[in-house]
Design a protein around this motif. Structure first.
Motif, PDB file in Angstrom:
ATOM      1  N   ALA A  96       0.800  -1.346  -0.001  1.00 33.86           N
ATOM      2  CA  ALA A  96       0.033  -0.032  -0.104  1.00 33.86           C
ATOM      3  C   ALA A  96       0.903   1.180   0.151  1.00 33.86           C
ATOM      4  CB  ALA A  96      -0.793   0.008   1.242  1.00 33.86           C
ATOM      5  N   GLN A  97       1.780   1.489   0.870  1.00 28.84           N
ATOM      6  CA  GLN A  97       2.764   2.369   0.762  1.00 28.84           C
ATOM      7  C   GLN A  97       3.452   2.651  -0.362  1.00 28.84           C
ATOM      8  OE1 GLN A  97       3.914   4.785   2.855  1.00 28.84           O
ATOM      9  NE2 GLN A  97       2.763   4.261   4.704  1.00 28.84           N
ATOM     10  N   VAL A  98       4.037   1.708  -1.256  1.00 35.55           N
ATOM     11  CA  VAL A  98       4.655   1.737  -2.259  1.00 35.55           C
ATOM     12  C   VAL A  98       3.824   2.163  -3.358  1.00 35.55           C
ATOM     13  CG1 VAL A  98       5.754   0.520  -4.139  1.00 35.55           C
ATOM     14  CG2 VAL A  98       6.625  -0.194  -1.824  1.00 35.55           C
ATOM     15  N   LEU A  99       2.343   1.565  -3.549  1.00 34.62           N
ATOM     16  CA  LEU A  99       1.540   2.062  -4.466  1.00 34.62           C
ATOM     17  C   LEU A  99       1.232   3.670  -4.229  1.00 34.62           C
ATOM     18  CD1 LEU A  99      -0.645  -0.982  -4.595  1.00 34.62           C
ATOM     19  CD2 LEU A  99       0.951  -0.231  -6.437  1.00 34.62           C
ATOM     20  N   TYR A 100       0.852   4.057  -3.111  1.00 36.26           N
ATOM     21  CA  TYR A 100       0.551   5.565  -2.932  1.00 36.26           C
ATOM     22  C   TYR A 100       1.503   6.460  -3.099  1.00 36.26           C
ATOM     23  CZ  TYR A 100      -4.076   4.440  -0.910  1.00 36.26           C
ATOM     24  OH  TYR A 100      -5.508   3.886  -0.902  1.00 36.26           O
ATOM     25  N   GLN A 101       2.773   5.887  -2.866  1.00 36.51           N
ATOM     26  CA  GLN A 101       3.956   6.997  -2.924  1.00 36.51           C
ATOM     27  C   GLN A 101       4.309   7.050  -4.574  1.00 36.51           C
ATOM     28  OE1 GLN A 101       5.605   8.676  -0.969  1.00 36.51           O
ATOM     29  NE2 GLN A 101       5.424   7.630   0.961  1.00 36.51           N
ATOM     30  N   ILE A 102       4.122   5.986  -5.188  1.00 36.26           N
ATOM     31  CA  ILE A 102       4.076   5.955  -6.535  1.00 36.26           C
ATOM     32  C   ILE A 102       3.404   6.932  -7.214  1.00 36.26           C
ATOM     33  CG2 ILE A 102       4.113   4.633  -8.831  1.00 36.26           C
ATOM     34  CD1 ILE A 102       5.354   2.401  -7.385  1.00 36.26           C
ATOM     35  N   LEU A 103       2.253   7.247  -6.858  1.00 39.98           N
ATOM     36  CA  LEU A 103       1.424   8.137  -7.366  1.00 39.98           C
ATOM     37  C   LEU A 103       1.938   9.599  -7.553  1.00 39.98           C
ATOM     38  CD1 LEU A 103      -2.192   7.202  -6.125  1.00 39.98           C
ATOM     39  CD2 LEU A 103      -1.528   6.867  -8.168  1.00 39.98           C
ATOM     40  N   ALA A 104       3.013   9.682  -6.693  1.00 36.66           N
ATOM     41  CA  ALA A 104       3.670  11.058  -6.874  1.00 36.66           C
ATOM     42  C   ALA A 104       4.273  11.251  -8.502  1.00 36.66           C
ATOM     43  CB  ALA A 104       4.851  11.207  -5.921  1.00 36.66           C
ATOM     44  N   TYR A 105       4.666  10.131  -8.871  1.00 37.41           N
ATOM     45  CA  TYR A 105       5.015  10.305 -10.198  1.00 37.41           C
ATOM     46  C   TYR A 105       4.144  10.768 -11.231  1.00 37.41           C
ATOM     47  CZ  TYR A 105       9.526   8.166  -9.099  1.00 37.41           C
ATOM     48  OH  TYR A 105      10.608   7.814  -8.263  1.00 37.41           O
ATOM     49  N   LEU A 106       2.696  10.251 -11.005  1.00 32.29           N
ATOM     50  CA  LEU A 106       1.520  10.753 -11.718  1.00 32.29           C
ATOM     51  C   LEU A 106       1.401  12.445 -11.552  1.00 32.29           C
ATOM     52  CD1 LEU A 106      -0.838   7.960 -11.398  1.00 32.29           C
ATOM     53  CD2 LEU A 106       0.376   8.685 -13.323  1.00 32.29           C
ATOM     54  N   PHE A 107       1.328  13.006 -10.541  1.00 33.02           N
ATOM     55  CA  PHE A 107       1.303  14.147 -10.065  1.00 33.02           C
ATOM     56  C   PHE A 107       2.408  15.189 -10.981  1.00 33.02           C
ATOM     57  CE2 PHE A 107      -0.970  12.683  -6.452  1.00 33.02           C
ATOM     58  CZ  PHE A 107      -2.237  13.342  -6.341  1.00 33.02           C
ATOM     59  N   VAL A 108       3.577  14.579 -11.034  1.00 36.66           N
ATOM     60  CA  VAL A 108       4.551  15.333 -11.595  1.00 36.66           C
ATOM     61  C   VAL A 108       4.234  15.244 -13.001  1.00 36.66           C
ATOM     62  CG1 VAL A 108       7.127  15.171 -12.219  1.00 36.66           C
ATOM     63  CG2 VAL A 108       6.443  14.689  -9.878  1.00 36.66           C
ATOM     64  N   PHE A 109       3.804  14.115 -13.633  1.00 39.83           N
ATOM     65  CA  PHE A 109       3.643  13.916 -15.174  1.00 39.83           C
ATOM     66  C   PHE A 109       2.682  14.941 -15.432  1.00 39.83           C
ATOM     67  CE2 PHE A 109       1.439  11.924 -18.381  1.00 39.83           C
ATOM     68  CZ  PHE A 109       2.346  12.028 -19.470  1.00 39.83           C
ATOM     69  N   PHE A 110       1.667  14.820 -14.697  1.00 38.51           N
ATOM     70  CA  PHE A 110       0.452  15.663 -15.210  1.00 38.51           C
ATOM     71  C   PHE A 110       0.771  17.197 -15.252  1.00 38.51           C
ATOM     72  CE2 PHE A 110      -2.164  11.630 -14.603  1.00 38.51           C
ATOM     73  CZ  PHE A 110      -2.598  11.544 -15.792  1.00 38.51           C
ATOM     74  N   ILE A 111       1.297  17.545 -14.143  1.00 38.46           N
ATOM     75  CA  ILE A 111       1.484  18.822 -13.926  1.00 38.46           C
ATOM     76  C   ILE A 111       2.533  19.448 -14.898  1.00 38.46           C
ATOM     77  CG2 ILE A 111       2.486  20.791 -12.361  1.00 38.46           C
ATOM     78  CD1 ILE A 111       1.148  19.201 -10.139  1.00 38.46           C
ATOM     79  N   ARG A 112       3.647  18.384 -15.156  1.00 39.08           N
ATOM     80  CA  ARG A 112       4.445  18.838 -16.362  1.00 39.08           C
ATOM     81  C   ARG A 112       3.916  19.118 -17.628  1.00 39.08           C
ATOM     82  NH1 ARG A 112      10.149  15.701 -17.004  1.00 39.08           N
ATOM     83  NH2 ARG A 112      10.718  16.761 -15.045  1.00 39.08           N
ATOM     84  N   LYS A 113       2.938  18.053 -17.905  1.00 36.01           N
ATOM     85  CA  LYS A 113       2.446  18.196 -19.195  1.00 36.01           C
ATOM     86  C   LYS A 113       1.282  19.351 -19.108  1.00 36.01           C
ATOM     87  CE  LYS A 113       3.963  14.726 -21.587  1.00 36.01           C
ATOM     88  NZ  LYS A 113       4.805  15.215 -22.712  1.00 36.01           N
ATOM     89  N   SER A 114       0.833  19.505 -18.298  1.00 33.83           N
ATOM     90  CA  SER A 114      -0.259  20.831 -17.907  1.00 33.83           C
ATOM     91  C   SER A 114       0.703  22.298 -18.379  1.00 33.83           C
ATOM     92  CB  SER A 114      -0.755  20.845 -16.639  1.00 33.83           C
ATOM     93  OG  SER A 114      -1.761  21.968 -16.630  1.00 33.83           O
TER      94      SER A 114
END
Length: 227
Positions: A96-114
């Motif tokens: 659970a910890q690893v999965l939730y922590q990995i979601l940080a990369y999605l935030f970085v990806f989407f904000i960078r693309k934005s």
């Protein structure tokens, strides 16, 4: 002053992100129903995920490793101290910890693309996303998945208009830069022509002086012959 605020935001985002991940994992492992507290934690997770944004994946990775190791280590230590430790619990906790922590990369990806598509309107889009998500979660009491999907759709629609506006501004900026560049080149060409005219004039003056000198010499020779 700006660096000071950036450091403060980094500290707040790191603390908030770690707490929200810890709470999400706790509720994931210990709760069977979704209440307002869980909704608040989800909203906090999204909020601090946006605030946690860094332009470098390397920086995000370092922060994730620090946060993940601290949270996993303290949770395992707590289970050990209370005598409730088991292999299946550790596995669920780590997963659970690893999965939730990995979601940080999605935030970085989407904000960078934005930022690539929406430019200076990215911050407005992030604020809109958080406001709409909060409204759907706390006012309408929509299911969390449905709220996230609806918020994403609304943000995509609004983001399209920001994208068009950003493209228009970039085009106008490009036209202005091209216009300024043309003016600069025209001025350079005028300066070159002016320097050429000055050089031609100087050359003409020199020739004129030489010619006058020759005329004076001839006149002097004529005068001598007469005398």
């Amino acid at each position: 002053m700006k660096e000071k605020y950036n450091d403060l935001i980094d500290i707040i985002s790191y603390i908030g992100w770690s707490i929200s991940v810890w709470l999400l994992v706790y509720f994931q492992l210990n709760m069977n129903t979704i209440d307002d507290t869980y909704r608040l934690v989800v909203w906090m997770f999204v909020f601090f995920g946006c605030l946690f944004y860094k332009d470098s994946y390397k920086e995000v990775t370092k922060e994730i490793i620090k946060s993940g190791v601290i949270l996993i280590g303290t949770n395992i230590l707590e289970l050990y101290l209370v005598g409730d430790i088991s292999g299946i619990k550790i596995f669920k906790l780590v997963l659970a910890q690893v999965l939730y922590q990995i979601l940080a990369y999605l935030f970085v990806f989407f904000i960078r693309k934005s930022k690539e598509f929406h430019g200076r309107y990215t911050d407005r889009l992030v604020v809109l996303y958080l406001l709409v998500l909060g409204f759907l979660l706390f006012v309408i009491k929509l299911e969390i998945i449905c709220a996230l999907i609806c918020t994403s759709i609304i943000s995509l629609i609004r983001g399209y208009f920001y994208y068009k506006r950003c493209c228009l501004e970039k085009r106008r900026q490009k036209e202005l830069e091209d216009h300024l560049e043309r003016e600069h080149k025209e001025k350079e060409n005028e300066m070159i022509k002016m320097r050429k005219k000055i050089e031609d004039y100087d050359e003409l003056v020199k020739k004129n002086k030489k010619l006058e000198a020759k005329i004076r010499i001839r006149e002097n020779k004529k005068r001598r012959k007469k005398h």
